[in-house]
Design an enzyme around this catalytic site. Structure first.
Site: not given
Ligand code: NAG
Ligand code: NAG
Ligand code: NAG
Ligand code: NAG
Ligand code: NAG
Ligand code: NAG
Length: 577
Positions: A137, A193, A196-197, A421
């Site tokens: 992750w 960030d 999550e990238e 989303e």
């Protein structure tokens, strides 16, 4: 399929306002229920989640969001705690207490980012039964502990001022102290960030870390837990200084991440502004308040970056609201508009309108001029009193602009009111995870802002940005330079349950915090050891402390001191005093 077809072009403000009123009156209760449905143990869509655990979405495949993220959970519970502590919803107490218990436990779960005192609080997500998620992750994500501290401090301030002091000090404070200590120790290290990238420094993370330490210092003082207050304040000042560096004066926007190789135009920045809003701070630009000239300029640049990338935005006037997403280069799940990012500009603008109304004026500066010129091409820099026609023209146009973002989301909300989303950039149909908890929470907070519902501030008013940025606990130096490995050995006999920690004058030694002091290994007992990377060629003071079941014992004076070498490594051999 959709209940609302609102044409943003040429629609009169009041007609738009009425259709937005009508959407809010139906969607508001659906959004609140949508939040609660995703919280264990009894949420209707959270069956199997532990008590107080927020599931990100009931979607278990493509994408699988059947996890609990510290960021999402904390933002969601902040909104519930605001509702409870202001009396809007007195029924939430048990659920909030469940959240406190769940997070207190999750803090102790060893995970791929570390353990409680070794970085584990930066782990972004856990399984819904509170066990560690061990797959690959983007970790760590260092906004989570700050956001959780902010939610819990809001609850703590309310309870403490209503006379519940013992539980706050004995049960709630240790959880908050862990998170504040984490921020003190790790704010100056890279982070993934909020999407999550990108692993670099991130505006949202820095902004929420600043807020947490600032209100953490005040809260700790209020409840008489003062041992780390000066380190919270020192690092809050360092964070406030660092925060300024994200501003891009040429582009007139906040660069969201220091890495990533993109334009840097990103909802990250708008979300930071609304989640660090303090109604008492006016239009302060140092903290990028919603009505500050920098945040308004940034809002325009962010919104404009989506006008040509989504076909559902085509044909909309260049000064009207459009659907917005995370960032214009996004391709995740097709790279579409998100409900929560389209609600965010509305919320920022409602916050701004509320502050201008309270202050009885608004200011146009050279930085915010392009934003205001969208609504009156002839406006010039200056201060406009509420009695002026310029003020009335601008604020009524800005209210319609803000309502426009809600109307766009309304247009693409399916008839059952469910908020996924994303929605398709080409035809507006819902996409990606269904019933996203954060989508619902973003509707709740945007609607509250439109209603001028007031929540507590956090001490953003009247702050002074330090003239030079530091990363140390004051005078230690070492900003951004090279580091050397220093091994600390200390001979210390201990009783069962007692452990030895180190804390000291630099961030890598937790800046004199006891809560986030570093645990030494007892593998060679009675010698306790730890190796830490410290800034090179720097004078460092430190002490060892003992902790036994929460009780802290300091080594006697004076402080130990070393000057680290310019390169290589070194070993210090000490005996507990
Ligand atoms: C204080 O609040 C906590 C959390 O809701 C509760 O468990 C406790 O009973 C309260 N104590 C008092 C004295 O009201
Ligand atoms: C650490 O802080 C310094 C001073 O503000 C800043 O220049 C540097 O970019 C920061 N690094 C990280 C990773 O936060
Ligand atoms: C406008 O600017 C003046 C002077 O800097 C300041 O005192 C005032 O608070 C500002 N008002 C608003 C609403 O930003
Ligand atoms: C707006 O505020 C009023 C008065 O405080 C309250 O009764 C109402 O429920 C609020 N509506 C929303 C959507 O927050
Ligand atoms: C040790 O350092 C702390 C933090 O700078 C300071 O407050 C304290 O006075 C120092 N102790 C002594 C004995 O100098
Ligand atoms: C500490 O002990 C180690 C191994 O016994 C030794 O190599 C090192 O030089 C000592 N450090 C100091 C500062 O005396």
């Amino acid at each position: 399929m959709y209940r609302f077809f609102v044409c943003a072009l040429g629609i009169a403000g009041t007609v738009l306002g009425q259709s937005v009123d009508s959407y809010i009156s139906s969607e508001g209760p659906i959004a609140k229920a949508g939040v609660l449905a995703n919280i264990g143990p009894s949420g209707s869509k959270a069956s199997g989640a532990a008590a107080g655990v927020v599931v990100a979405s009931p979607s278990t495949s493509n994408p699988d969001y059947w996890y609990t993220w510290t960021r999402d959970s904390s933002l969601v519970f902040k909104s519930l705690i605001d509702q409870y502590t202001t009396g809007i919803d007195p029924t939430l107490r048990t659920l909030i207490d469940d959240f406190v218990s769940a997070e207190a436990h999750i803090q102790t779960v060893d995970n791929p980012s570390g353990g409680l005192t070794s970085g584990g609080l930066g782990e972004p997500k856990f399984n819904v039964d509170e066990t560690a998620f061990t797959g690959a992750w983007g970790r760590p994500q260092r906004d989570g502990p700050a956001l959780r501290a902010t939610a819990l401090i809001t609850y703590g301030n309310y309870l403490y001022s209503s006379g519940n002091t013992t539980w706050v000090t004995d049960t709630l404070w240790p959880v908050i102290e862990n998170d504040l200590g984490y921020v003190v120790s790790y704010w100056n290290q890279t982070t993934f960030d909020l999407w999550e990238e990108v692993s670099s420094s991130s505006f949202f993370t820095t902004a929420v870390q600043h807020r947490a330490l600032r209100e953490g210092a005040a809260f700790a003082t209020t409840i008489g837990q003062t041992s780390s207050v000066s380190s919270y304040t020192t690092q809050a000042n360092n964070l406030l200084c660092f925060l300024q560096s994200y501003w891009n004066p040429t582009g007139g926007y906040i660069t969201a991440n220091t890495g990533g190789g993109r334009s840097g135009k990103d909802a990250n920045t708008v979300l930071a502004s609304i989640h660090t809003y303090d109604p008492a701070a006016g239009c302060d630009a140092a903290t990028f308040q919603p009505c500050s000239d920098k945040a308004l300029s940034n809002l325009k640049v962010y919104v404009d970056s989506f006008r040509s990338v989504y076909s559902i935005n085509s044909g909309i006037a260049s000064n009207a609201a459009v659907a917005t997403g995370r960032y214009p280069e996004d391709t995740y799940q097709g790279g579409n508009p998100w409900y929560l990012t389209t609600f965010a500009p509305a919320e920022q603008l409602y916050d701004a309108l509320n502050v201008w109304a309270a202050q009885g004026s608004l200011n146009v500066t050279s930085i915010s001029l392009p934003f205001f010129q969208q609504f009156s091409s002839s406006v010039t820099a200056g201060s406009y009193a509420a009695s002026s026609t310029t003020y009335t023209t601008l604020t009524s146009a800005i209210k319609s602009f803000a309502d426009g973002f809600v109307a766009i989301n309304a247009q693409y909300t399916p008839s059952n009111g469910g908020l996924a989303e994303q929605y398709s950039r080409s035809n507006g149909s819902p996409l990606s995870a269904v019933d996203l908890t954060w989508s619902y929470a973003s509707a709740v907070t945007a609607f509250e802002a439109r209603n001028n519902t007031q929540f507590a501030g956090w001490g953003a008013a009247g702050l002074t940005v330090p003239s030079t940025c530091s990363t140390s606990g004051g005078g230690g130096g070492g900003g951004g330079g090279s580091t050397v490995a220093v091994t600390f050995n200390v001979d210390a006999t201990t009783v069962y349950g007692e452990n030895i920690y180190i804390t000291g004058s630099v961030a890598a030694l937790s800046s004199w915090s006891t809560g986030s002091a570093l645990l030494l290994s007892s593998a060679n007992y009675p010698t306790w050891s730890i190796t830490v990377n410290l800034p090179a060629n720097t004078a460092v003071e430190y002490k060892y402390i003992r902790k036994n079941n929460g009780a802290v014992t300091w080594e006697s004076d004076p402080n130990n001191s070393i000057t680290t070498p310019a390169s290589g490594s070194t070993t210090e051999n000490d005996t507990w005093r």
